[in-house]
Write a protein that holds these residues in place. Structure first.
Motif, PDB file in Angstrom:
ATOM      1  N   SER A  84       0.800  -1.227   0.000  1.00 52.99           N
ATOM      2  CA  SER A  84       0.000   0.000   0.000  1.00 52.99           C
ATOM      3  C   SER A  84       0.836   1.281   0.000  1.00 52.99           C
ATOM      4  CB  SER A  84      -0.970   0.003   1.183  1.00 52.99           C
ATOM      5  OG  SER A  84      -0.273   0.130   2.403  1.00 52.99           O
ATOM      6  N   LYS A  85       2.141   1.170   0.175  1.00 50.61           N
ATOM      7  CA  LYS A  85       3.001   2.361   0.139  1.00 50.61           C
ATOM      8  C   LYS A  85       3.004   2.940  -1.275  1.00 50.61           C
ATOM      9  CE  LYS A  85       6.444   0.874   3.549  1.00 50.61           C
ATOM     10  NZ  LYS A  85       7.884   0.610   3.718  1.00 50.61           N
ATOM     11  N   PRO A  86       2.958   4.258  -1.398  1.00 48.72           N
ATOM     12  CA  PRO A  86       2.967   4.877  -2.737  1.00 48.72           C
ATOM     13  C   PRO A  86       4.164   4.443  -3.589  1.00 48.72           C
ATOM     14  CG  PRO A  86       2.430   6.514  -1.069  1.00 48.72           C
ATOM     15  CD  PRO A  86       2.817   5.251  -0.343  1.00 48.72           C
ATOM     16  N   GLU A  87       5.334   4.334  -2.983  1.00 43.81           N
ATOM     17  CA  GLU A  87       6.515   3.956  -3.758  1.00 43.81           C
ATOM     18  C   GLU A  87       6.428   2.503  -4.250  1.00 43.81           C
ATOM     19  OE1 GLU A  87       7.699   4.113   0.675  1.00 43.81           O
ATOM     20  OE2 GLU A  87       6.523   5.324  -0.685  1.00 43.81           O
ATOM     21  N   THR A  88       5.775   1.641  -3.472  1.00 48.27           N
ATOM     22  CA  THR A  88       5.587   0.257  -3.919  1.00 48.27           C
ATOM     23  C   THR A  88       4.580   0.212  -5.062  1.00 48.27           C
ATOM     24  OG1 THR A  88       5.998  -0.490  -1.656  1.00 48.27           O
ATOM     25  CG2 THR A  88       5.070  -2.097  -3.185  1.00 48.27           C
ATOM     26  N   LEU A  89       3.505   0.964  -4.928  1.00 48.12           N
ATOM     27  CA  LEU A  89       2.498   1.015  -5.995  1.00 48.12           C
ATOM     28  C   LEU A  89       3.091   1.552  -7.294  1.00 48.12           C
ATOM     29  CD1 LEU A  89      -0.556   2.274  -3.925  1.00 48.12           C
ATOM     30  CD2 LEU A  89      -0.201  -0.028  -4.881  1.00 48.12           C
ATOM     31  N   THR A  90       3.944   2.558  -7.180  1.00 49.56           N
ATOM     32  CA  THR A  90       4.616   3.112  -8.364  1.00 49.56           C
ATOM     33  C   THR A  90       5.503   2.053  -8.999  1.00 49.56           C
ATOM     34  OG1 THR A  90       4.563   5.337  -7.438  1.00 49.56           O
ATOM     35  CG2 THR A  90       6.182   4.924  -9.170  1.00 49.56           C
ATOM     36  N   CYS A  91       6.235   1.337  -8.183  1.00 51.44           N
ATOM     37  CA  CYS A  91       7.102   0.271  -8.678  1.00 51.44           C
ATOM     38  C   CYS A  91       6.283  -0.821  -9.354  1.00 51.44           C
ATOM     39  CB  CYS A  91       7.917  -0.320  -7.518  1.00 51.44           C
ATOM     40  SG  CYS A  91       8.999  -1.686  -7.993  1.00 51.44           S
ATOM     41  N   LEU A  92       5.188  -1.230  -8.726  1.00 46.83           N
ATOM     42  CA  LEU A  92       4.343  -2.270  -9.309  1.00 46.83           C
ATOM     43  C   LEU A  92       3.763  -1.832 -10.648  1.00 46.83           C
ATOM     44  CD1 LEU A  92       2.497  -3.500  -6.101  1.00 46.83           C
ATOM     45  CD2 LEU A  92       4.153  -4.794  -7.464  1.00 46.83           C
ATOM     46  N   ALA A  93       3.389  -0.561 -10.739  1.00 41.80           N
ATOM     47  CA  ALA A  93       2.853  -0.041 -12.003  1.00 41.80           C
ATOM     48  C   ALA A  93       3.926  -0.039 -13.087  1.00 41.80           C
ATOM     49  CB  ALA A  93       2.296   1.363 -11.802  1.00 41.80           C
ATOM     50  N   ALA A  94       5.151   0.302 -12.696  1.00 45.86           N
ATOM     51  CA  ALA A  94       6.246   0.382 -13.671  1.00 45.86           C
ATOM     52  C   ALA A  94       6.823  -0.982 -14.030  1.00 45.86           C
ATOM     53  CB  ALA A  94       7.356   1.282 -13.124  1.00 45.86           C
ATOM     54  N   GLU A  95       6.883  -1.893 -13.057  1.00 47.44           N
ATOM     55  CA  GLU A  95       7.544  -3.183 -13.268  1.00 47.44           C
ATOM     56  C   GLU A  95       6.567  -4.352 -13.411  1.00 47.44           C
ATOM     57  OE1 GLU A  95      10.766  -3.292 -13.804  1.00 47.44           O
ATOM     58  OE2 GLU A  95      10.947  -1.156 -13.387  1.00 47.44           O
ATOM     59  N   GLY A  96       5.513  -4.337 -12.617  1.00 51.02           N
ATOM     60  CA  GLY A  96       4.582  -5.454 -12.599  1.00 51.02           C
ATOM     61  C   GLY A  96       3.614  -5.470 -13.758  1.00 51.02           C
ATOM     62  N   LEU A  97       3.045  -4.317 -14.074  1.00 55.42           N
ATOM     63  CA  LEU A  97       2.069  -4.271 -15.159  1.00 55.42           C
ATOM     64  C   LEU A  97       2.667  -4.584 -16.518  1.00 55.42           C
ATOM     65  CD1 LEU A  97      -0.173  -1.262 -14.053  1.00 55.42           C
ATOM     66  CD2 LEU A  97      -0.627  -3.707 -13.823  1.00 55.42           C
ATOM     67  N   PRO A  98       3.843  -4.048 -16.848  1.00 57.33           N
ATOM     68  CA  PRO A  98       4.436  -4.427 -18.141  1.00 57.33           C
ATOM     69  C   PRO A  98       4.693  -5.931 -18.245  1.00 57.33           C
ATOM     70  CG  PRO A  98       5.497  -2.447 -17.320  1.00 57.33           C
ATOM     71  CD  PRO A  98       4.601  -2.974 -16.214  1.00 57.33           C
ATOM     72  N   ALA A  99       5.003  -6.565 -17.134  1.00 63.32           N
ATOM     73  CA  ALA A  99       5.237  -8.009 -17.149  1.00 63.32           C
ATOM     74  C   ALA A  99       3.953  -8.768 -17.485  1.00 63.32           C
ATOM     75  CB  ALA A  99       5.802  -8.473 -15.816  1.00 63.32           C
ATOM     76  N   LEU A 100       2.809  -8.191 -17.131  1.00 68.32           N
ATOM     77  CA  LEU A 100       1.538  -8.823 -17.436  1.00 68.32           C
ATOM     78  C   LEU A 100       1.225  -8.848 -18.937  1.00 68.32           C
ATOM     79  CD1 LEU A 100      -0.901  -7.492 -14.686  1.00 68.32           C
ATOM     80  CD2 LEU A 100      -0.252  -9.856 -15.082  1.00 68.32           C
TER      81      LEU A 100
END
Length: 102
Positions: A84-100
């Protein structure tokens, strides 16, 4: 109790850098189980990187300790706090979503 003390004694004998590396590895092991269970469909490796890289030292050591006994409700709560941390969400958006979409 003995299972918990052995890793702690092992960590105490290591350098600070080695301790961090060992703790992060153990925390990744615990966290991967939570990610698979709680966040189905999320690419595990990018999510783990984002979660571990944005965890505090206290969170890392708590997750590492749970690698001995297995994930608990407390483990799930710690991972959810990190996610739930903003920096984790930013990372997930940048790294996790492209992987999907690969």
């Amino acid at each position: 109790m003995r299972k918990i003390l052995l890793p702690i004694l092992f960590l105490a004998a290591c350098s600070a850098e080695s301790q961090d590396e060992i703790a992060r590895s153990a925390a990744r092991s615990t966290t991967s189980k939570i990610v698979v269970e709680q966040f189905p469909g999320v690419p595990v490796q990018p999510a783990l990187d984002c979660i571990i890289n944005n965890a505090t030292a206290t969170q890392i050591y708590a997750l590492a300790a749970d690698s001995v006994t297995g994930p608990t409700e407390s483990t799930v709560q710690i991972v959810r706090e990190i996610v739930s941390k903003p920096e984790t969400l930013t990372c997930l958006a940048a790294e996790g979503l492209p992987a999907l979409i690969r």
